[in-house]
Write a protein that holds these residues in place. Structure first.
Motif, short mmCIF file in Angstrom:
data_model
loop_
_atom_site.label_atom_id
_atom_site.label_comp_id
_atom_site.label_asym_id
_atom_site.label_seq_id
_atom_site.Cartn_x
_atom_site.Cartn_y
_atom_site.Cartn_z
N GLU A 111 50.46 30.10 53.58
CA GLU A 111 49.96 31.41 54.01
C GLU A 111 48.49 31.52 53.63
OE1 GLU A 111 51.94 33.83 55.40
OE2 GLU A 111 53.71 32.52 55.36
N ILE A 112 47.68 31.98 54.58
CA ILE A 112 46.26 32.18 54.27
C ILE A 112 46.12 33.25 53.17
CG2 ILE A 112 44.10 33.14 55.25
CD1 ILE A 112 44.57 30.18 55.92
N GLU A 113 47.07 34.19 53.13
CA GLU A 113 47.04 35.24 52.09
C GLU A 113 47.08 34.63 50.68
OE1 GLU A 113 49.71 35.65 54.65
OE2 GLU A 113 47.98 36.41 55.74
N LEU A 114 47.73 33.46 50.57
CA LEU A 114 47.79 32.80 49.27
C LEU A 114 46.38 32.48 48.77
CD1 LEU A 114 49.40 31.14 47.01
CD2 LEU A 114 48.80 29.17 48.41
N LEU A 115 45.55 31.99 49.69
CA LEU A 115 44.17 31.65 49.31
C LEU A 115 43.42 32.90 48.88
CD1 LEU A 115 43.13 28.71 49.49
CD2 LEU A 115 45.07 29.09 50.96
N GLU A 116 43.65 33.99 49.61
CA GLU A 116 43.02 35.27 49.25
C GLU A 116 43.47 35.69 47.85
OE1 GLU A 116 40.79 37.33 50.34
OE2 GLU A 116 40.35 36.25 52.19
N PHE A 117 44.76 35.49 47.58
CA PHE A 117 45.31 35.85 46.28
C PHE A 117 44.67 35.01 45.17
CE2 PHE A 117 48.05 34.97 42.73
CZ PHE A 117 48.34 36.24 42.28
N LEU A 118 44.60 33.69 45.37
CA LEU A 118 44.04 32.80 44.35
C LEU A 118 42.59 33.16 44.06
CD1 LEU A 118 45.41 29.30 45.51
CD2 LEU A 118 46.38 30.82 43.77
N LYS A 119 41.85 33.41 45.13
CA LYS A 119 40.44 33.79 45.00
C LYS A 119 40.30 35.09 44.20
CE LYS A 119 37.28 36.26 47.93
NZ LYS A 119 36.79 36.56 49.28
N ARG A 120 41.05 36.12 44.61
CA ARG A 120 40.97 37.43 43.98
C ARG A 120 41.37 37.35 42.50
NH1 ARG A 120 37.43 40.42 45.14
NH2 ARG A 120 37.34 40.74 42.92
N TRP A 121 42.46 36.62 42.25
CA TRP A 121 42.96 36.50 40.88
C TRP A 121 41.91 35.84 40.00
CZ3 TRP A 121 43.56 33.25 36.86
CH2 TRP A 121 44.41 33.66 35.82
N LEU A 122 41.33 34.75 40.48
CA LEU A 122 40.36 34.00 39.68
C LEU A 122 39.13 34.86 39.37
CD1 LEU A 122 39.99 31.28 38.35
CD2 LEU A 122 38.85 30.47 40.42
N ILE A 123 38.62 35.53 40.38
CA ILE A 123 37.43 36.39 40.14
C ILE A 123 37.78 37.48 39.13
CG2 ILE A 123 35.85 38.06 41.19
CD1 ILE A 123 35.97 36.34 43.76
N ASP A 124 38.92 38.15 39.32
CA ASP A 124 39.32 39.21 38.39
C ASP A 124 39.50 38.67 36.97
OD1 ASP A 124 39.25 41.01 40.43
OD2 ASP A 124 41.43 41.13 40.70
N HIS A 125 40.10 37.48 36.88
CA HIS A 125 40.33 36.88 35.56
C HIS A 125 39.00 36.60 34.86
CE1 HIS A 125 42.37 34.63 32.42
NE2 HIS A 125 41.49 33.66 32.59
N ILE A 126 38.06 36.04 35.61
CA ILE A 126 36.74 35.74 35.03
C ILE A 126 36.04 37.04 34.61
CG2 ILE A 126 34.41 34.91 35.58
CD1 ILE A 126 35.81 32.78 37.42
N LEU A 127 36.10 38.03 35.50
CA LEU A 127 35.36 39.28 35.23
C LEU A 127 35.95 40.08 34.08
CD1 LEU A 127 34.44 40.62 38.79
CD2 LEU A 127 32.95 39.55 37.11
N VAL A 128 37.25 39.99 33.88
CA VAL A 128 37.88 40.81 32.82
C VAL A 128 38.20 39.96 31.59
CG1 VAL A 128 39.74 42.40 32.27
CG2 VAL A 128 38.75 42.41 34.57
N LEU A 129 39.23 39.13 31.66
CA LEU A 129 39.67 38.43 30.45
C LEU A 129 38.66 37.39 29.95
CD1 LEU A 129 43.53 37.89 30.69
CD2 LEU A 129 42.23 39.79 29.78
N ASP A 130 38.09 36.60 30.88
CA ASP A 130 37.15 35.57 30.41
C ASP A 130 35.88 36.21 29.88
OD1 ASP A 130 38.94 33.61 31.00
OD2 ASP A 130 37.80 32.68 32.63
N ARG A 131 35.38 37.20 30.57
CA ARG A 131 34.13 37.80 30.08
C ARG A 131 34.32 38.51 28.74
NH1 ARG A 131 30.12 39.90 34.64
NH2 ARG A 131 31.44 41.73 34.44
N ASN A 132 35.57 38.87 28.44
CA ASN A 132 35.85 39.48 27.13
C ASN A 132 35.59 38.51 25.97
OD1 ASN A 132 36.52 42.02 27.90
ND2 ASN A 132 38.74 41.72 27.83
N TYR A 133 35.67 37.20 26.21
CA TYR A 133 35.46 36.27 25.10
C TYR A 133 33.98 35.89 24.92
CZ TYR A 133 35.76 32.24 28.44
OH TYR A 133 35.57 31.34 29.46
N SER A 134 33.12 36.30 25.85
CA SER A 134 31.70 35.90 25.79
C SER A 134 31.07 36.19 24.44
CB SER A 134 30.88 36.63 26.87
OG SER A 134 31.34 36.28 28.12
#
Ligand SMILES: [Fe+2]
Ligand SMILES: [Fe+2]
Length: 143
Positions: A111-134
Motif C-alpha cells: 500500500e502506498i499509504e504504508l510509505l506515507e506512514f513510515l515517512k510521517r512516523w520517522l519525521i515525528d519521531h525525529i522531531l519529538v523523541l530524538d530531538r529530546n535527547y539533543s
C-alpha cells in the motif's frame, strides 16, 4: 521523485545521527521509487520487480536496525532517563517494517499509504523523541 526531504530543522545536534536519519530518508525514498516504478509500468509483477522491492525493504530494515541500535547504545551508555520510551518506539517501527515485508511476501502488494506512514512516523519521531535527547547528549560531549 522522493517522498521525503531532509530539512535543516530536523537536526538532533549529533552529527552521526543526523547522517543516519538522512540515510533512512534515502532508504524510504528508494523503496517508494521502486514501488512506484512497478505501478507506472503495468500491474503485473515480474520476478525482477518483486526482487527490487524486497531488496529495498531489506535495506530499509537493516539500516533502521543499525541506526536504532547505535542510538540505543549511546543513550543507554549515558543513562538517558527516557531510554525506555525510545526503545519502545524503535521496536514499534521495526515491527511495522517487518509486518509490511511479510504482507508483501504473502500478497505481492504494497500500500502506498504504508510509505506515507513510515515517512510521517520517522519525521515525528525525529522531531519529538530524538530531538529530546539533543541537549542531554550534547551535555555529555556527544555532538
Ligand atoms: Fe533516530
Ligand atoms: Fe530514535
Amino acid at each position: 521523485m522522493p517522498i521525503v526531504h531532509w530539512r535543516d530543522d530536523y537536526t538532533v545536534k549529533v552529527n552521526i545521527f543526523d547522517d543516519h536519519h538522512k540515510t533512512l530518508f534515502n532508504a524510504i525514498n528508494q523503496l517508494y521509487d521502486t514501488i512506484l516504478e512497478r505501478y507506472e509500468q503495468d500491474q503485473t509483477i515480474s520476478p525482477s520487480e518483486t526482487n527490487a522491492i524486497q531488496t529495498a525493504f531489506d535495506s530499509l530494515l537493516h539500516y533502521t536496525e543499525y541506526h536504532f541500535t547505535a542510538e540505543e547504545k549511546e543513550l543507554e551508555y549515558h543513562a538517558y532517563p527516557d531510554y525506555a520510551q525510545q526503545k519502545k518506539a524503535h521496536d514499534f517501527f521495526k515491527n511495522k517494517i517487518i509486518a509490511a515485508m511479510e504482507a508483501f511476501k504473502n500478497s505481492g502488494e504494497v500500500e502506498i499509504e504504508l510509505l506515507e506512514f513510515l515517512k510521517r512516523w520517522l519525521i515525528d519521531h525525529i522531531l519529538v523523541l530524538d530531538r529530546n535527547y539533543s541537549g542531554f547528549l550534547n551535555s555529555k560531549g556527544v555532538t
